[in-house]
Scaffold this motif. Structure first.
Motif, short mmCIF file in Angstrom:
data_model
loop_
_atom_site.label_atom_id
_atom_site.label_comp_id
_atom_site.label_asym_id
_atom_site.label_seq_id
_atom_site.Cartn_x
_atom_site.Cartn_y
_atom_site.Cartn_z
N PHE A 1 13.29 -26.89 -50.40
CA PHE A 1 12.50 -26.83 -51.89
C PHE A 1 11.54 -25.83 -52.18
O PHE A 1 10.86 -25.08 -52.62
N ALA A 2 10.00 -27.28 -51.04
CA ALA A 2 8.71 -26.44 -51.69
C ALA A 2 8.19 -25.36 -50.59
O ALA A 2 8.18 -24.98 -50.94
N LYS A 3 9.61 -25.05 -50.13
CA LYS A 3 8.88 -23.45 -49.42
C LYS A 3 9.45 -22.98 -50.26
O LYS A 3 8.89 -21.31 -49.81
N THR A 4 10.37 -22.76 -50.81
CA THR A 4 11.01 -21.70 -51.45
C THR A 4 10.29 -21.65 -52.96
O THR A 4 10.27 -20.91 -53.39
N ALA A 5 9.14 -22.85 -53.26
CA ALA A 5 8.49 -22.76 -54.69
C ALA A 5 9.71 -23.31 -55.38
O ALA A 5 9.26 -22.52 -56.59
N LEU A 6 10.80 -23.58 -55.18
CA LEU A 6 11.26 -23.88 -56.79
C LEU A 6 10.78 -25.27 -57.31
O LEU A 6 10.01 -26.01 -57.08
N PHE A 7 10.95 -25.06 -58.83
CA PHE A 7 9.98 -25.42 -60.14
C PHE A 7 10.86 -27.22 -59.56
O PHE A 7 11.71 -27.34 -59.27
N PRO A 8 9.24 -27.68 -59.29
CA PRO A 8 8.07 -27.95 -59.26
C PRO A 8 7.56 -27.86 -58.33
O PRO A 8 6.46 -28.22 -58.30
N LEU A 9 8.51 -27.36 -57.64
CA LEU A 9 6.89 -27.36 -56.46
C LEU A 9 6.66 -25.88 -55.81
O LEU A 9 6.24 -25.26 -54.70
N HIS A 10 6.28 -25.17 -56.93
CA HIS A 10 6.01 -23.89 -56.88
C HIS A 10 4.70 -23.99 -56.54
O HIS A 10 4.01 -23.15 -57.20
N LEU A 11 3.89 -25.11 -57.00
CA LEU A 11 2.03 -24.83 -57.73
C LEU A 11 1.64 -23.86 -56.39
O LEU A 11 0.39 -23.43 -56.70
N TRP A 12 1.77 -24.28 -55.19
CA TRP A 12 1.21 -22.90 -54.02
C TRP A 12 1.27 -21.63 -54.29
O TRP A 12 0.68 -20.53 -53.85
N LEU A 13 2.22 -21.08 -54.91
CA LEU A 13 2.91 -20.39 -54.61
C LEU A 13 1.73 -18.87 -55.53
O LEU A 13 1.25 -17.40 -54.99
N PRO A 14 1.78 -19.13 -57.09
CA PRO A 14 1.21 -18.30 -57.69
C PRO A 14 -0.23 -17.53 -57.41
O PRO A 14 -1.01 -16.21 -57.19
N PRO A 15 -1.15 -18.57 -56.59
CA PRO A 15 -2.35 -17.98 -56.30
C PRO A 15 -2.28 -18.01 -55.37
O PRO A 15 -3.26 -16.63 -54.41
N ALA A 16 -1.36 -18.25 -54.34
CA ALA A 16 -0.81 -17.37 -52.97
C ALA A 16 -1.34 -16.11 -52.52
O ALA A 16 -1.59 -15.15 -51.98
N HIS A 17 0.57 -15.97 -53.96
CA HIS A 17 0.48 -14.44 -54.12
C HIS A 17 0.10 -13.24 -54.86
O HIS A 17 0.00 -12.50 -54.66
N ALA A 18 -1.07 -14.00 -56.13
CA ALA A 18 -1.78 -12.51 -56.65
C ALA A 18 -2.90 -13.08 -56.28
O ALA A 18 -3.23 -11.71 -56.77
N LEU B 1 -2.48 -8.67 -64.18
CA LEU B 1 -1.22 -7.88 -64.09
C LEU B 1 -0.27 -9.13 -62.58
O LEU B 1 0.69 -9.48 -62.97
N LYS B 2 -1.55 -9.22 -61.26
CA LYS B 2 -0.48 -10.07 -60.36
C LYS B 2 -0.53 -11.10 -60.38
O LYS B 2 0.81 -12.07 -60.16
N LEU B 3 -0.76 -11.77 -61.45
CA LEU B 3 -0.98 -13.29 -61.51
C LEU B 3 0.89 -13.37 -62.35
O LEU B 3 1.21 -14.47 -62.24
N LEU B 4 0.58 -12.82 -63.24
CA LEU B 4 2.04 -12.67 -64.05
C LEU B 4 2.88 -11.79 -63.55
O LEU B 4 4.49 -12.68 -63.77
N ILE B 5 3.00 -11.32 -62.39
CA ILE B 5 4.23 -10.98 -61.62
C ILE B 5 4.72 -12.33 -60.27
O ILE B 5 5.66 -12.34 -59.95
N ALA B 6 2.99 -12.71 -60.61
CA ALA B 6 3.62 -14.52 -59.63
C ALA B 6 4.49 -15.06 -59.83
O ALA B 6 5.12 -16.46 -60.05
N TYR B 7 4.11 -15.32 -61.97
CA TYR B 7 4.82 -16.31 -62.31
C TYR B 7 6.15 -16.00 -62.54
O TYR B 7 7.11 -16.92 -62.57
#
Length: 509
Positions: A231-248, A311-317
């Motif tokens: 779950f943490a590696k897939t960024a499933l809620f609530p373990l998603h905190l790393w994904l938006p800043p990394a992807h955006a 825009l990139k943050l919107l796509i990340a979320y």
């Protein structure tokens, strides 16, 4: 302990599975030997070659109706290592190979490395990591035992993290470090769970494990640890905190790889774990809990996406939200009466959602990167006039958005339709409300972006840089693929069921 059946030996054409892993490894070694200036050319040859191998494996499995198997060194499990390609494997292999190849075309503008130019760090890192991700994903799709899958998962992590901080800025380094910490936590939990299973059953081979596994405290503890880690590696809620800043924060091509490809690796392992390694052990309560996490991701991810100004943050979320749909397949995999795990619409819908999201989200990140390159920013409120300046780019973004919403005839529509059919078949109507609400929220932020882009600019529009046409074509190609996936129902969608075991009864607990 019940009698077990030794897995099949190497099948005809099984060596193709080795080739799918070896090709990227050869590319990485050649890049180091010949230097970074040749890395792009090497990737330009070997990544399409990998796509060709994946297509051949797909055709062999689809036409033969049986999995391809390769036993390394002729040693049978539990001593040896086996590679297996079933219907799920080949569908994901082809889809991810296509996405990676088109991302490679797009990345030429940012990470091009001609032989006569001065060698720089970023192109070498990007192309080597792209080939490493290709090889690691193939290993995840065809790995036949849990330790091989762990090794592949680690290779995937250590190939993905450098892509986050390719530009070396402080905020991207911080995002990469946060991603690494979550990924390592997930790896530790997965490895502990793997050790517990080996101690209990004396094998990590998926086929042997599925025949021996039974309900006991060690099994439940292992399954819980491995699932939470994934779950943490897939960024499933609530373990998603790393994904938006990394992807955006990553470059557009890297964002596309991370969002479209990398998160699908750990998700695929969760599917392997519960549908193949431990079929029938997922309780109703546990499946409903996974569904609640998925539903929370859909609602919270979409609401936060609506509030984004970039825009990139919107796509990340949006990625956080779309990941949630993948996990609705777990509660929907139960039929109502009699209670048993099934492999029908829920599994097909979930996997199709993973593939259609990969194509659509890669196209959207590419489009966002082109908008950023042209305007010098990606503020949504200042996108006025960009649709006239970059019509092909915004068309690709719009098509990707339609797929995320789930409008016909896109792949997202077919995936969500299959999930909705599963809600009716299993009598779990509450998940239908979540799917519908998620589609409405997604349509809201897609409409906001497109309406701003097609509106008049607040000031005369000045483009900071010209956008190469081939980058727009690559983004549009992926967007069109996300649409055409809706037609897969007329084609080889039955390949997903190749190699599936007979649906087991669920033990009431």
């Amino acid at each position: 302990m019940p009698a077990t059946t030794v897995p099949d030996a190497t099948t005809a054409d099984g060596a193709l599975l080795v080739l799918a892993i070896v090709l990227p490894v050869v590319g990485i070694l050649l890049s180091f030997v010949l230097g970074g200036r040749c890395a792009e050319r090497i990737a330009g040859v070997l990544l399409p070659a990998g796509l060709g191998v994946a297509c051949i494996v797909f055709l062999k499995v689809w036409q033969g109706g049986e999995p391809l198997i390769y036993t390394v060194g002729g040693w049978q499990p539990p001593l040896g290592i086996t590679l297996r390609a079933d219907g799920l494997s080949v569908a994901m292999m082809v889809a991810m190979a296509i996405v990676i190849c088109l991302i490679g075309v797009f990345a030429h503008a940012n990470f091009g490395s001609r032989a006569a130019s001065i060698e720089t760090r970023a192109p070498l890192v990007f192309w080597v990591m792209l080939m490493a991700i290709s090889g690691a994903m193939n290993m995840i799709f065809i790995g036949g035992d849990l330790f091989t899958l762990y090794v592949a998962l680690e290779l995937l992590t250590f190939a993905a993290v450098p892509l986050v901080c390719l530009d070396g800025r402080a905020e991207t380094l911080q995002a990469a470090l946060r991603y690494l910490l979550f990924a390592l936590l997930g790896s530790i939990l997965y490895l502990i769970g793997t050790a517990l299973l080996y101690g209990s059953y004396g094998t990590l081979d998926i086929v042997l494990m599925s025949q021996r596994v039974h309900l006991e405290p060690a099994t439940l503890a292992a399954a819980t640890l491995m699932t939470v880690g994934l779950f943490a590696k897939t960024a499933l809620f609530p373990l998603h905190l790393w994904l938006p800043p990394a992807h955006a924060g990553a470059p557009a091509a890297a964002s596309a790889v991370l969002s479209a490809v990398v998160v699908k690796g750990s998700f695929f392992l969760i599917v392997r774990l519960w549908f193949d390694v431990m079929p029938g052990l997922l309780s109703v309560a546990a499946s409903q809990l996974i569904g609640v996490l998925g539903a929370s991701a859909i609602i919270c991810g979409n609401i936060v996406a609506l509030r984004q100004k970039r825009l990139k943050l919107l796509i990340a979320y949006s990625t956080v939200a779309q990941i949630g749909y993948l996990f609705l397949m777990f509660p929907l995999a139960f039929s109502a009466d009699p209670l048993h795990l099934q492999y029908g619409d829920a599994l097909t819908g979930g996997m199709l959602q993973a593939i259609s999201h990969a194509t659509a989200k890669a196209a959207m990140f590419m489009a966002a990167g082109l908008v950023y390159a042209a305007l010098g920013h990606d503020q949504i409120s200042e996108l006025g006039g960009i649709a006239r300046a970059l019509p092909m780019t915004m068309f690709a973004f719009g098509l990707g958005g339609l797929c995320l919403i789930g409008l016909p005839p896109t792949g997202g529509f077919l995936a969500k339709w299959l999930l909705l059919e599963a809600t009716i078949a299993t009598g779990q109507w509450w998940w239908a409300i979540v799917i519908t609400a998620g589609g409405l929220l997604t349509s809201a932020y897609i409409f906001i972006v497109l309406s701003r882009a097609m509106g008049p600019p607040s000031a005369p529009l000045t483009l900071h840089a010209a956008v190469p046409k081939y980058q727009e074509v690559a983004a549009l190609g992926l967007a069109l693929l996300s649409v055409m996936l809706g037609l897969v129902a007329l084609g080889p969608i039955d390949v997903l069921q190749v190699g599936r075991p007979e649906a087991p009864m669920v033990q009431l607990r």
